[in-house]
Design a protein around this motif. Structure first.
Motif, PDB file in Angstrom:
ATOM      1  N   LYS A  69     -23.994  -2.923  14.672  1.00  0.00           N
ATOM      2  CA  LYS A  69     -23.060  -2.931  13.540  1.00  0.00           C
ATOM      3  C   LYS A  69     -23.217  -4.206  12.727  1.00  0.00           C
ATOM      4  O   LYS A  69     -23.223  -4.187  11.498  1.00  0.00           O
ATOM      5  CB  LYS A  69     -21.612  -2.846  14.051  1.00  0.00           C
ATOM      6  CG  LYS A  69     -20.907  -1.578  13.744  1.00  0.00           C
ATOM      7  CD  LYS A  69     -19.450  -1.691  14.180  1.00  0.00           C
ATOM      8  CE  LYS A  69     -18.648  -0.821  13.266  1.00  0.00           C
ATOM      9  NZ  LYS A  69     -17.251  -0.804  13.499  1.00  0.00           N
ATOM     10  N   GLN A 128     -26.385  -4.144  10.625  1.00  0.00           N
ATOM     11  CA  GLN A 128     -26.210  -3.314   9.436  1.00  0.00           C
ATOM     12  C   GLN A 128     -25.277  -3.970   8.428  1.00  0.00           C
ATOM     13  O   GLN A 128     -25.502  -3.882   7.213  1.00  0.00           O
ATOM     14  CB  GLN A 128     -25.695  -1.938   9.836  1.00  0.00           C
ATOM     15  CG  GLN A 128     -26.731  -1.138  10.633  1.00  0.00           C
ATOM     16  CD  GLN A 128     -26.125   0.101  11.229  1.00  0.00           C
ATOM     17  OE1 GLN A 128     -26.052   1.122  10.546  1.00  0.00           O
ATOM     18  NE2 GLN A 128     -25.682   0.033  12.466  1.00  0.00           N
ATOM     19  N   ALA A 129     -24.242  -4.641   8.906  1.00  0.00           N
ATOM     20  CA  ALA A 129     -23.314  -5.332   8.004  1.00  0.00           C
ATOM     21  C   ALA A 129     -24.060  -6.414   7.213  1.00  0.00           C
ATOM     22  O   ALA A 129     -23.885  -6.539   5.998  1.00  0.00           O
ATOM     23  CB  ALA A 129     -22.151  -5.938   8.783  1.00  0.00           C
ATOM     24  N   LYS A 163     -22.050  -5.922   3.896  1.00  0.00           N
ATOM     25  CA  LYS A 163     -20.729  -5.314   4.070  1.00  0.00           C
ATOM     26  C   LYS A 163     -19.993  -6.014   5.200  1.00  0.00           C
ATOM     27  O   LYS A 163     -20.573  -6.790   5.951  1.00  0.00           O
ATOM     28  CB  LYS A 163     -20.872  -3.818   4.400  1.00  0.00           C
ATOM     29  CG  LYS A 163     -21.438  -3.005   3.258  1.00  0.00           C
ATOM     30  CD  LYS A 163     -21.386  -1.530   3.577  1.00  0.00           C
ATOM     31  CE  LYS A 163     -21.790  -0.739   2.349  1.00  0.00           C
ATOM     32  NZ  LYS A 163     -21.502   0.658   2.485  1.00  0.00           N
ATOM     33  N   GLU A 210     -16.703  -1.820   7.851  1.00  0.00           N
ATOM     34  CA  GLU A 210     -17.225  -0.839   6.893  1.00  0.00           C
ATOM     35  C   GLU A 210     -18.432  -0.080   7.434  1.00  0.00           C
ATOM     36  O   GLU A 210     -18.884   0.882   6.811  1.00  0.00           O
ATOM     37  CB  GLU A 210     -17.625  -1.539   5.589  1.00  0.00           C
ATOM     38  CG  GLU A 210     -16.468  -2.182   4.859  1.00  0.00           C
ATOM     39  CD  GLU A 210     -16.921  -2.907   3.615  1.00  0.00           C
ATOM     40  OE1 GLU A 210     -16.660  -2.370   2.508  1.00  0.00           O
ATOM     41  OE2 GLU A 210     -17.541  -3.994   3.737  1.00  0.00           O
ATOM     42  N   ILE A 211     -18.953  -0.495   8.565  1.00  0.00           N
ATOM     43  CA  ILE A 211     -20.125   0.154   9.168  1.00  0.00           C
ATOM     44  C   ILE A 211     -19.643   1.124  10.244  1.00  0.00           C
ATOM     45  O   ILE A 211     -18.886   0.749  11.139  1.00  0.00           O
ATOM     46  CB  ILE A 211     -21.080  -0.894   9.797  1.00  0.00           C
ATOM     47  CG1 ILE A 211     -21.508  -1.947   8.768  1.00  0.00           C
ATOM     48  CG2 ILE A 211     -22.284  -0.212  10.433  1.00  0.00           C
ATOM     49  CD1 ILE A 211     -22.288  -1.440   7.586  1.00  0.00           C
ATOM     50  N   GLU A 212     -20.107   2.357  10.139  1.00  0.00           N
ATOM     51  CA  GLU A 212     -19.702   3.373  11.110  1.00  0.00           C
ATOM     52  C   GLU A 212     -20.287   3.072  12.484  1.00  0.00           C
ATOM     53  O   GLU A 212     -21.450   2.667  12.608  1.00  0.00           O
ATOM     54  CB  GLU A 212     -20.187   4.758  10.633  1.00  0.00           C
ATOM     55  CG  GLU A 212     -19.651   5.897  11.453  1.00  0.00           C
ATOM     56  CD  GLU A 212     -20.067   7.253  10.895  1.00  0.00           C
ATOM     57  OE1 GLU A 212     -20.162   8.202  11.695  1.00  0.00           O
ATOM     58  OE2 GLU A 212     -20.293   7.361   9.678  1.00  0.00           O
ATOM     59  N   ARG A 265     -30.707   4.651  13.379  1.00  0.00           N
ATOM     60  CA  ARG A 265     -30.587   4.547  11.922  1.00  0.00           C
ATOM     61  C   ARG A 265     -31.827   3.824  11.416  1.00  0.00           C
ATOM     62  O   ARG A 265     -32.309   2.891  12.058  1.00  0.00           O
ATOM     63  CB  ARG A 265     -29.320   3.791  11.527  1.00  0.00           C
ATOM     64  CG  ARG A 265     -28.074   4.565  11.978  1.00  0.00           C
ATOM     65  CD  ARG A 265     -26.796   3.979  11.491  1.00  0.00           C
ATOM     66  NE  ARG A 265     -25.684   4.760  12.056  1.00  0.00           N
ATOM     67  CZ  ARG A 265     -24.457   4.303  12.183  1.00  0.00           C
ATOM     68  NH1 ARG A 265     -24.165   3.091  11.757  1.00  0.00           N
ATOM     69  NH2 ARG A 265     -23.513   5.066  12.696  1.00  0.00           N
TER      70      ARG A 265
END
Length: 171
Positions: free
Chosen positions: A142, A145-146, A151, A155-157, A165
């Motif tokens: 997470k 990805q953030a 982000k 906000e990251i699923e 991913r």
């Protein structure tokens, strides 16, 4: 183009029992092994140049299973370790829900995002213009990805066990 396939390890015994694993090694349960095998089939035709994993056993186990059809060795890095949960490590997760404030020995989101940034830099510089599978953990993935998407963590699923991913992390 540097392409990162970011995956989460398969289910562990502690995931199943809702135990906070943090930076403990962990071990895939039977379901986790099946998840890793399914991920291996899903990614069998992906053009991987390298496979990188957290140095925690549950990620190494998953990465080895997924890397097998590609005949690639798994490179490990502590940059991909799960969040350090300090004194929460080993505890039953539902019991932690209402504890405020959290103990000071838990790795901060800022520290984790800084580590995530170092991981992305490591992949970009070590594997330029290559396709890399990286097997990490739910929360560090997470954070990666953030940082990548600029982000906030919330906000990251959340990634499911053995989910992948794909990110184009070229400079």
């Amino acid at each position: 183009m540097t392409t990162l396939y970011l995956a989460r390890h398969g289910e562990t015994y502690d995931n199943e029992r809702q135990i906070m694993q943090g930076q403990t090694p962990g071990e895939l349960n039977d379901n986790g092994i099946c998840q890793a095998e399914e991920l291996s089939l899903q990614l069998a035709d992906a053009p991987f140049d390298a496979v990188v994993a957290s140095d925690l056993w549950r990620s190494v186990q998953t990465a080895r299973i997924v890397a097998q059809p590609h005949a690639l060795e798994v490179v490990t890095t502590p940059l991909l370790r799960e969040r350090d949960w300090g004194s929460f490590t080993g505890r039953f997760i539902p019991d932690l829900k209402d504890i405020k404030p959290w103990p000071d020995d838990i790795e901060s989101l800022e520290a984790m995002k800084a580590r995530a940034g170092r991981f992305l830099d490591f992949i970009r510089t070590t594997y330029p213009n290559q396709t890399v599978l990286a097997v990490g953990h739910g929360i560090i993935n997470k954070a990666i990805q953030a940082v990548f998407f600029h982000k906030e963590m919330h906000e990251i699923e959340k990634m499911k066990n053995a989910e992948v991913r794909v990110l184009d992390i070229s400079l």
